[in-house]
Design a protein around this motif. Structure first.
Motif, PDB file in Angstrom:
ATOM      1  N   LEU A   8       0.865  -1.183   0.000  1.00 15.35           N
ATOM      2  CA  LEU A   8       0.000   0.000   0.000  1.00 15.35           C
ATOM      3  C   LEU A   8       0.906   1.239   0.000  1.00 15.35           C
ATOM      4  O   LEU A   8       1.096   1.878   1.044  1.00 15.35           O
ATOM      5  N   PRO A   9       1.492   1.579  -1.148  1.00 13.26           N
ATOM      6  CA  PRO A   9       2.478   2.664  -1.180  1.00 13.26           C
ATOM      7  C   PRO A   9       1.967   4.010  -0.669  1.00 13.26           C
ATOM      8  O   PRO A   9       2.745   4.807  -0.163  1.00 13.26           O
ATOM      9  N   PHE A  10       0.667   4.280  -0.808  1.00 12.28           N
ATOM     10  CA  PHE A  10       0.119   5.568  -0.378  1.00 12.28           C
ATOM     11  C   PHE A  10      -0.624   5.478   0.953  1.00 12.28           C
ATOM     12  O   PHE A  10      -1.443   6.324   1.275  1.00 12.28           O
ATOM     13  N   ALA A  11      -0.330   4.456   1.733  1.00 12.19           N
ATOM     14  CA  ALA A  11      -1.038   4.250   3.004  1.00 12.19           C
ATOM     15  C   ALA A  11      -0.850   5.446   3.935  1.00 12.19           C
ATOM     16  O   ALA A  11       0.250   5.981   4.058  1.00 12.19           O
ATOM     17  N   PRO A  12      -1.923   5.854   4.612  1.00 16.73           N
ATOM     18  CA  PRO A  12      -1.812   6.943   5.585  1.00 16.73           C
ATOM     19  C   PRO A  12      -1.125   6.442   6.859  1.00 16.73           C
ATOM     20  O   PRO A  12      -0.943   5.232   7.038  1.00 16.73           O
ATOM     21  N   PRO A  13      -0.774   7.343   7.756  1.00 18.61           N
ATOM     22  CA  PRO A  13      -0.154   6.935   9.024  1.00 18.61           C
ATOM     23  C   PRO A  13      -1.018   5.906   9.749  1.00 18.61           C
ATOM     24  O   PRO A  13      -2.241   5.998   9.751  1.00 18.61           O
ATOM     25  N   GLY A  14      -0.350   4.896  10.309  1.00 19.32           N
ATOM     26  CA  GLY A  14      -1.047   3.862  11.053  1.00 19.32           C
ATOM     27  C   GLY A  14      -1.436   2.660  10.213  1.00 19.32           C
ATOM     28  O   GLY A  14      -1.876   1.648  10.743  1.00 19.32           O
ATOM     29  N   VAL A  15      -1.279   2.751   8.906  1.00 20.23           N
ATOM     30  CA  VAL A  15      -1.605   1.647   8.007  1.00 20.23           C
ATOM     31  C   VAL A  15      -0.294   1.135   7.421  1.00 20.23           C
ATOM     32  O   VAL A  15       0.492   1.920   6.897  1.00 20.23           O
ATOM     33  N   PRO A  16      -0.036  -0.176   7.502  1.00 18.29           N
ATOM     34  CA  PRO A  16       1.232  -0.691   6.983  1.00 18.29           C
ATOM     35  C   PRO A  16       1.344  -0.501   5.473  1.00 18.29           C
ATOM     36  O   PRO A  16       0.370  -0.672   4.755  1.00 18.29           O
ATOM     37  N   LYS A  17       2.539  -0.145   5.023  1.00 17.34           N
ATOM     38  CA  LYS A  17       2.789   0.047   3.594  1.00 17.34           C
ATOM     39  C   LYS A  17       3.187  -1.253   2.906  1.00 17.34           C
ATOM     40  O   LYS A  17       3.050  -1.365   1.694  1.00 17.34           O
TER      41      LYS A  17
END
Length: 163
Positions: A37-46
Motif C-alpha cells: 500500500l504505497p500511499f497508506a496513511p499513518p497507522g496503516v502498513p505500507k
C-alpha cells in the motif's frame, strides 16, 4: 478461459472484497505473497509479506467507516509478463455513519501464478477517503488501525524474544 491467471484472480478478489470476505481474500495470497500500500496513511502498513500477516491486517479492517458496494470502469492492462497486469477502476460505496455516497479510484498491480496472488500493489487514494469521511471521521479509523498494528508488532516482538 484460464481461471488461474491474473485476470481471473482479480475478478475473484473483487468479488470477495465486495462480499466482505477478507479472510477469503487473504487465502488467495501465496504463502510468501506481498500486499503493498504505497500511499497508506499513518497507522496503516505500507508493506506486508506472507499470507498470515496479510490475513491479520485484512481481518483487522473489517469494520470500516466506508462500505464498498460495487466496482466499475474497469480497465485492465496486460504487461509483457503474463503473470502481471495493471487494473484501473473505481470503487463506489457509502459512508456508514451518514449514508453519503463516495467514489474511490484504484490502480493495482497484480502478479498471480496458479491462482495465487504473488503481489498485490494497491495504489488507492487516502485523499478520497479523507474527502468522503472528513478529517474527524478518519481519526478513529487511523487510531484503530494503529492500535492493531502495534498489538501485532508487540506479539511479534514477544515471539522473537522467546526464540
Amino acid at each position: 478461459m484460464d481461471d488461474t491467471g491474473p485476470r481471473a484472480v482479480l475478478e475473484r478478489a473483487q468479488h470477495l472484497f465486495l462480499a466482505k470476505d477478507l479472510n477469503g481474500f487473504a487465502d488467495m495470497f501465496a504463502v510468501d505473497g506481498t500486499h503493498e500500500l504505497p500511499f497508506a496513511p499513518p497507522g496503516v502498513p505500507k508493506f506486508l509479506r506472507g499470507r498470515e500477516p496479510i490475513r491479520q491486517y485484512l481481518t483487522s479492517i473489517t469494520s470500516t467507516p466506508l462500505e464498498l458496494t460495487r466496482f466499475d470502469s474497469l480497465a485492465v492492462y496486460q504487461t509483457e509478463d503474463p503473470e502481471t497486469l495493471i487494473a484501473e477502476y473505481e470503487g463506489h460505496g457509502r459512508v456508514v455513519s451518514t449514508g453519503r455516497p463516495y467514489t474511490m479510484p484504484y490502480i493495482q498491480l497484480l502478479r498471480a501464478r496458479d491462482g495465487e496472488i504473488l503481489t498485490w500493489r494497491d495504489y488507492w487514494s487516502p485523499l478520497a477517503g479523507v474527502q468522503a469521511l472528513g478529517v474527524r471521521g478518519l481519526i478513529p479509523t487511523i487510531a484503530r488501525t494503529a492500535r492493531s498494528h502495534w498489538k501485532r508488532r508487540g506479539q511479534a516482538d514477544t515471539a522473537a524474544a522467546r526464540s
